[in-house]
Design an enzyme around this catalytic site. Structure first.
Site, PDB file in Angstrom:
ATOM      1  CD  GLU A  32       5.252  -6.729  31.539  1.00  0.00           C
ATOM      2  OE1 GLU A  32       4.770  -5.592  31.419  1.00  0.00           O
ATOM      3  OE2 GLU A  32       5.912  -7.303  30.633  1.00  0.00           O
ATOM      4  CB  CYS A  49       9.339 -15.262  33.395  1.00  0.00           C
ATOM      5  SG  CYS A  49      10.635 -14.100  33.002  1.00  0.00           S
ATOM      6  CD  GLU A  73       9.455 -18.759  30.471  1.00  0.00           C
ATOM      7  OE1 GLU A  73       8.924 -17.789  31.066  1.00  0.00           O
ATOM      8  OE2 GLU A  73      10.154 -18.621  29.455  1.00  0.00           O
ATOM      9  CB  CYS A 102      12.900 -18.983  33.513  1.00  0.00           C
ATOM     10  SG  CYS A 102      11.697 -17.696  33.943  1.00  0.00           S
TER      11      CYS A 102
HETATM   12  N1  THU Z   1       9.211 -12.950  29.760  1.00  0.00           N
HETATM   13  C1  THU Z   1       8.701 -14.155  30.099  1.00  0.00           C
HETATM   14  O1  THU Z   1       7.596 -14.250  30.662  1.00  0.00           O
HETATM   15  N2  THU Z   1       9.414 -15.268  29.799  1.00  0.00           N
HETATM   16  C2  THU Z   1      10.605 -15.266  29.150  1.00  0.00           C
HETATM   17  O2  THU Z   1      11.167 -16.313  28.921  1.00  0.00           O
HETATM   18  C3  THU Z   1      11.206 -14.009  28.738  1.00  0.00           C
HETATM   19  C4  THU Z   1      10.493 -12.776  29.115  1.00  0.00           C
HETATM   20  C5  THU Z   1       8.417 -11.745  30.031  1.00  0.00           C
HETATM   21  C6  THU Z   1       8.938 -10.842  31.101  1.00  0.00           C
HETATM   22  C7  THU Z   1       8.318  -9.514  30.725  1.00  0.00           C
HETATM   23  O3  THU Z   1       7.019  -9.435  31.276  1.00  0.00           O
HETATM   24  C8  THU Z   1       8.188  -9.588  29.198  1.00  0.00           C
HETATM   25  O4  THU Z   1       8.356 -10.941  28.856  1.00  0.00           O
HETATM   26  C9  THU Z   1       9.209  -8.745  28.452  1.00  0.00           C
HETATM   27  O5  THU Z   1      10.496  -9.005  28.903  1.00  0.00           O
END
Ligand code: THU
Length: 138
Positions: A44, A53, A55, A95
């Site tokens: 983040e 994210c 993925e 993603c």
């Molecule tokens: N997030 C992911 O890493 N992958 C996903 O498929 C959905 C959301 C993360 C982004 C952010 O850091 C946190 O989850 C909340 O949205």
């Protein structure tokens, strides 16, 4: 590799999640057709839109390591509150688009943990084609 083991890799990848803003830790494990696993976690940022994210982190690690389109078999995802139980975490739309750049959507498998059990995981599994129609392409 058995998919239950790939899901365990995704869970382990959560340990490096940097999620001070959402408190939601996600791990991903990308399996290549020759049996390698690339882990990723969400990273983040104070400028929220700059967040990556799990993925995409896994995919970009693989590409940076020299992996190519067509090398990938499946991705497993495990997410939930940082110090809590895993909850279903299907991949976001960005993603799905980014994965579609590097895989055949009809063949590539996308798995996410639904819940942890005494002896592993319950999970959901789809092809990318089932999850994402009409990817943008140039
Ligand atoms: N997030 C992911 O890493 N992958 C996903 O498929 C959905 C959301 C993360 C982004 C952010 O850091 C946190 O989850 C909340 O949205």
């Amino acid at each position: 590799m058995e998919y239950r083991d790939l899901l365990a890799e995704a869970k382990a990848a959560r340990e490096n999640s940097y999620c001070p803003y959402s408190g939601f830790a996600v791990g991903a494990a990308l399996l290549t057709k020759d049996g390698s696993v690339y882990r990723g976690c969400n990273v983040e940022n104070a400028s929220y839109g700059a967040t990556n994210c799990a993925e995409r982190t896994a995919l970009f690690a693989a590409v940076a390591d020299g992996r190519k389109s067509g090398d990938f078999e499946a991705i497993a995802i495990a997410g939930g509150p940082k110090n809590g139980a895993l909850i279903p975490c299907p991949p976001c739309g960005i993603c799905r688009q980014v994965l579609s750049e590097f895989v055949d959507p009809a063949d590539f498998r996308v798995l996410w943990v639904k819940e942890e059990t005494d002896d592993g995981f319950n999970w959901e599994e789809h092809s990318l084609a089932e999850l994402f129609a009409s990817a943008f392409a140039l």
